[in-house]
Scaffold this motif. Structure first.
Motif, PDB file in Angstrom:
ATOM      1  N   LYS A 331       0.848  -1.187   0.000  1.00  0.00           N
ATOM      2  CA  LYS A 331       0.000   0.000   0.000  1.00  0.00           C
ATOM      3  C   LYS A 331       0.888   1.243   0.000  1.00  0.00           C
ATOM      4  O   LYS A 331       1.749   1.416   0.871  1.00  0.00           O
ATOM      5  CB  LYS A 331      -0.921   0.020   1.235  1.00  0.00           C
ATOM      6  N   LYS A 332       0.677   2.100  -1.014  1.00  0.00           N
ATOM      7  CA  LYS A 332       1.484   3.325  -1.126  1.00  0.00           C
ATOM      8  C   LYS A 332       0.569   4.523  -1.356  1.00  0.00           C
ATOM      9  O   LYS A 332      -0.486   4.401  -1.978  1.00  0.00           O
ATOM     10  CB  LYS A 332       2.470   3.213  -2.282  1.00  0.00           C
ATOM     11  N   TYR A 333       1.009   5.684  -0.855  1.00  0.00           N
ATOM     12  CA  TYR A 333       0.377   6.962  -1.174  1.00  0.00           C
ATOM     13  C   TYR A 333       1.441   7.807  -1.863  1.00  0.00           C
ATOM     14  O   TYR A 333       2.292   8.409  -1.200  1.00  0.00           O
ATOM     15  CB  TYR A 333      -0.111   7.671   0.088  1.00  0.00           C
ATOM     16  N   LEU A 336       5.055   7.738  -0.606  1.00  0.00           N
ATOM     17  CA  LEU A 336       5.039   7.212   0.759  1.00  0.00           C
ATOM     18  C   LEU A 336       4.588   5.756   0.754  1.00  0.00           C
ATOM     19  O   LEU A 336       3.471   5.429   0.345  1.00  0.00           O
ATOM     20  CB  LEU A 336       4.093   8.042   1.633  1.00  0.00           C
ATOM     21  N   THR A 337       5.458   4.860   1.219  1.00  0.00           N
ATOM     22  CA  THR A 337       5.134   3.439   1.307  1.00  0.00           C
ATOM     23  C   THR A 337       4.684   3.108   2.728  1.00  0.00           C
ATOM     24  O   THR A 337       5.428   3.304   3.687  1.00  0.00           O
ATOM     25  CB  THR A 337       6.355   2.572   0.935  1.00  0.00           C
ATOM     26  N   ILE A 338       3.449   2.595   2.842  1.00  0.00           N
ATOM     27  CA  ILE A 338       2.923   2.178   4.146  1.00  0.00           C
ATOM     28  C   ILE A 338       3.241   0.698   4.368  1.00  0.00           C
ATOM     29  O   ILE A 338       3.825   0.319   5.373  1.00  0.00           O
ATOM     30  CB  ILE A 338       1.395   2.407   4.229  1.00  0.00           C
ATOM     31  N   LYS A 360       2.588   6.188  10.467  1.00  0.00           N
ATOM     32  CA  LYS A 360       3.134   4.884  10.092  1.00  0.00           C
ATOM     33  C   LYS A 360       2.116   4.005   9.370  1.00  0.00           C
ATOM     34  O   LYS A 360       2.464   2.947   8.858  1.00  0.00           O
ATOM     35  CB  LYS A 360       3.641   4.144  11.341  1.00  0.00           C
ATOM     36  N   GLY A 361       0.839   4.437   9.389  1.00  0.00           N
ATOM     37  CA  GLY A 361      -0.165   3.702   8.625  1.00  0.00           C
ATOM     38  C   GLY A 361      -1.033   2.764   9.432  1.00  0.00           C
ATOM     39  O   GLY A 361      -1.601   1.812   8.893  1.00  0.00           O
ATOM     40  N   LYS A 362      -1.195   3.029  10.722  1.00  0.00           N
ATOM     41  CA  LYS A 362      -1.987   2.128  11.573  1.00  0.00           C
ATOM     42  C   LYS A 362      -3.455   2.101  11.125  1.00  0.00           C
ATOM     43  O   LYS A 362      -4.046   1.021  10.966  1.00  0.00           O
ATOM     44  CB  LYS A 362      -1.888   2.564  13.041  1.00  0.00           C
ATOM     45  N   THR A 364      -4.615   2.983   8.244  1.00  0.00           N
ATOM     46  CA  THR A 364      -4.657   2.413   6.888  1.00  0.00           C
ATOM     47  C   THR A 364      -4.695   0.891   6.961  1.00  0.00           C
ATOM     48  O   THR A 364      -5.480   0.235   6.254  1.00  0.00           O
ATOM     49  CB  THR A 364      -3.429   2.867   6.069  1.00  0.00           C
ATOM     50  N   ILE A 510       4.191  -1.578  12.528  1.00  0.00           N
ATOM     51  CA  ILE A 510       4.577  -1.503  11.115  1.00  0.00           C
ATOM     52  C   ILE A 510       6.009  -0.983  11.079  1.00  0.00           C
ATOM     53  O   ILE A 510       6.273   0.153  11.480  1.00  0.00           O
ATOM     54  CB  ILE A 510       3.637  -0.578  10.322  1.00  0.00           C
ATOM     55  N   GLY A 513       7.628  -1.125   6.333  1.00  0.00           N
ATOM     56  CA  GLY A 513       6.624  -1.671   5.419  1.00  0.00           C
ATOM     57  C   GLY A 513       6.137  -3.062   5.772  1.00  0.00           C
ATOM     58  O   GLY A 513       5.239  -3.597   5.120  1.00  0.00           O
TER      59      GLY A 513
END
Length: 644
Positions: A331-333, A336-338, A360-362, A364, A510, A513
């Motif tokens: 998963k990326k934005y 930015l790589t989550i 950090k993408g929690k 997400t 996380i 990645g």
């Protein structure tokens, strides 16, 4: 003495916040100001800050006292300056001096008069004294400690969201270093690493600190006093939040015992009065007894305390062994790589806490697990899994024209209206509040309704994103109790370490990645991280050639006879100490029994001074007994170690 509140009374209209309350704040105080939501904790801070005037009593402050007040109202501040410059405004006097020094430098190029040189020298000295040379570095240090990256520092303040703006303003307030720093819910805007940084910073803070917070871990680590706002009074306790809970329970028990004994005394006196008031020979004694009762300062009965919710989760279906499988998820934005090629399995019965820094993408990852976030890779749901997703930004599922109570009834949980009203009471909706329309509720109130709906859902898999936001301590405890009885599976995101420590049996992070899993509680995870840090520290020391523990100490210990003799000597010493502690404990327990016997005597309550003396002695003895018991247990462990 920094601040003295002396017998103050403050009212909002007809409602009294405090009545005849006193509080003295001295240097070195680390005070946790606690109380139920709506009791007026923030109002007390505003009284101290001088925003409100008391109707009775006095608020006295030391001369030239500086106060710093961190609160939600600060969000009205706007600026297009970089966050570094906003933070540096804490050094307003040094910045002004810096401009004066620049001006004087230019003037000295053409005019080197003695008067100008003296002014230049004085301003340079004052600039140094005010920390002018370190102000940029210190501001960077504090902002980065609160979670900003180095590249963020030059970004305009106006580009940041409310939570990040609050961090900037907290940094500015910390850098000002006021004599008394007042923080109203500071951890609401921080992630775990930032909270831990703030704890370390404040532990060495020179001024006094007053904290309003629902974060028990934060209070336990930060404060040395608790002031509780309860029934329009300020009740003072020494120690942290854990100590407060112990002492409050002791006070409640003593008050209840005092109440019961006083009631027995009152009944005895009333029976005497009733029996002898008509007899001439005893009439004078009966009159005296009546006067004693009139003068008697009544002990109030202990209230029932906060209501305890007793609603069990109902699970509609039993799921399979595996709840959800993630395989090779990316998963990326943009750049930015989550997540990158991440895999994980959630098994039935898992209670997972997803922790880490903001960004950090929690959240997400929670949406990926729920199947509501597009991603590369595969998400495989388990058999018979029924999920329920609570997140504050997902409140659109609420029906805006429904009343709160009807919203919960519409869930089809089968709960009675009494049960639903009890649950809503724990989420701070009492009385006629339950008939309010969803449409008129604030964001925080809507979040609490959505969380209540999640609790009574019949889902066997819960996804909870910051469920403790907008809850007071009693409501958080209610949620912990409810989850402890839940037979299903859940994944939660929370920065409330007490909540996580009480609810999780696995920790997810996380990292680069990937989803890193630790099988154990939060306390075990913290210990694991501490050991990891020690290992890394030792490795770094070895690489630098600074490890000093390599000396062959073990080989020098080999002649065993002297060691055994020393051990025997130490064992005898420990046995003697242990015996002394046993005797001390026996004496203290005997004293406690004597005091309890005295406190059970109804006549004690006829003499207020005597009762207060006995009560004070009992409180002091209980503290001594607790300390002696802890020392006894340590001595016992040491003795077992030596005998082993």
């Amino acid at each position: 003495m920094l601040i003295a509140l002396q017998d103050i009374t403050f009212e909002f209209g007809a409602r009294a916040i405090v009545e005849n309350a006193s509080w003295h704040i001295v240097p070195g105080d680390r005070v946790g100001l606690i109380g139920m939501n709506g009791t007026g904790k923030s109002t007390i801070l505003r009284v101290i800050n001088g925003e409100y005037s008391v109707s009775k009593g006095s608020v006295n402050k030391a001369k030239n006292l500086s106060l710093g007040f961190f609160n939600q109202d600060l969000l009205s501040f706007e600026s297009d300056e970089s966050i570094l410059k906003v933070g540096m405004t804490a050094f307003a006097e040094a910045i002004k001096l810096e401009k004066d020094i620049e001006r004087l430098t230019q003037e000295l190029e053409t005019n080197q008069s003695e008067e100008l040189l003296i002014e230049f020298s004085d301003k340079l000295h004052l600039f140094e004294t005010l920390g002018g040379y370190e102000m940029k570095h210190r501001t960077e240090q504090v902002l980065e400690g609160l979670g900003f990256s180095t590249t963020d520092l030059e970004r305009p303040y106006s580009q940041f969201s409310g939570g990040w703006r609050m961090r900037v303003l907290l940094a500015k307030l910390i850098l000002q270093q006021p004599d008394v720093l007042m923080l109203d819910e500071p951890t609401n805007h921080l992630d775990l690493p930032s909270i831990e940084w703030l704890e370390k910073y404040l532990q060495s803070y020179n001024g006094a600190v007053i904290i309003v917070s629902h974060d028990r871990f934060f209070l336990d680590r930060m404060v040395n006093k608790i002031v509780e706002l309860y029934q329009q009074q300020l009740h003072h306790y020494s120690g942290n939040y854990e100590d407060y809970e112990v002492e409050k329970e002791m006070r409640r028990e003593m008050q209840q015992r005092s109440y019961e004994n006083q009631q027995e005394y009152i009944r005895q006196q009333e029976r005497f009065i009733e029996r002898f008031k008509a007899k001439a020979s005893k009439a004078a004694q009966a009159q005296s007894a009546m006067k004693r009762l009139d003068r008697l300062e009544r002990v109030e009965q202990v209230d029932g305390g906060p209501s305890k919710i007793r609603i069990n989760f109902t699970i509609d279906k039993t799921p399979g062994k595996i709840i959800c499988t993630l395989e090779h998820v990316t998963k990326k934005y943009g750049n930015l790589t989550i997540l990158e090629n991440a895999s994980a399995i959630i098994n039935r019965g898992d209670k997972i806490a997803l922790i880490g820094a903001n960004g950090k993408g929690k959240s997400t990852l929670l949406r990926v697990i729920a199947g509501t976030e597009e991603m590369e890779g595969e998400r495989i749901p388990g058999h018979n899994v029924v999920d329920s997703f609570y997140a504050q930004h997902q409140l659109e599922s609420l029906h805006l024209d429904s009343e709160i109570l009807d919203e919960l009834k519409s869930c089809g949980s089968g709960r009675t209206e009494v049960e639903l009203r009890s649950l809503l009471g724990c989420f701070l909706f009492t009385g006629d509040d339950v008939y309010k329309k969803i449409r008129i509720l604030s964001g925080g109130e809507k979040a609490r309704v959505a969380l209540a709906k999640t609790i009574i859902s019949q889902a066997n898999f819960l996804l909870l994103d910051e469920p403790t936001n907008h809850l007071d301590m009693n409501s958080v405890q209610m949620l912990i109790d409810a989850l402890s009885k839940y037979d299903g599976t859940y994944v939660l995101v929370s920065h409330d370490r007490y909540f996580v420590s009480q609810t999780a049996n696995k920790i997810w992070e996380i990292v680069d990645g990937e989803i890193k899993e630790f099988r154990g509680t939060y306390a075990e995870w913290e210990e694991h991280k501490r050991r990891q840090a020690e290992v890394l520290k030792q490795q770094a020391a070895v690489e630098k050639g600074q490890k000093k523990e390599a000396a062959p100490v073990v080989k020098q210990q080999e002649p065993k006879a002297p060691i055994d003799k020393d051990k025997k000597k130490e064992l005898q010493k420990q046995q003697k100490q242990f015996q002394q502690l046993e005797e001390q404990l026996a004496k203290l327990n005997a004293k406690k029994a004597d005091l309890e016997t005295e406190m059970n005597n109804p006549e004690v309550y006829a003499d207020k001074a005597r009762f207060q003396k006995v009560e004070a002695a009992y409180t002091q003895l209980s503290k001594e007994l607790k300390s002696a018991t802890e020392e006894y247990e340590k001595a016992f462990e040491k003795l077992m170690e030596l005998e082993g």
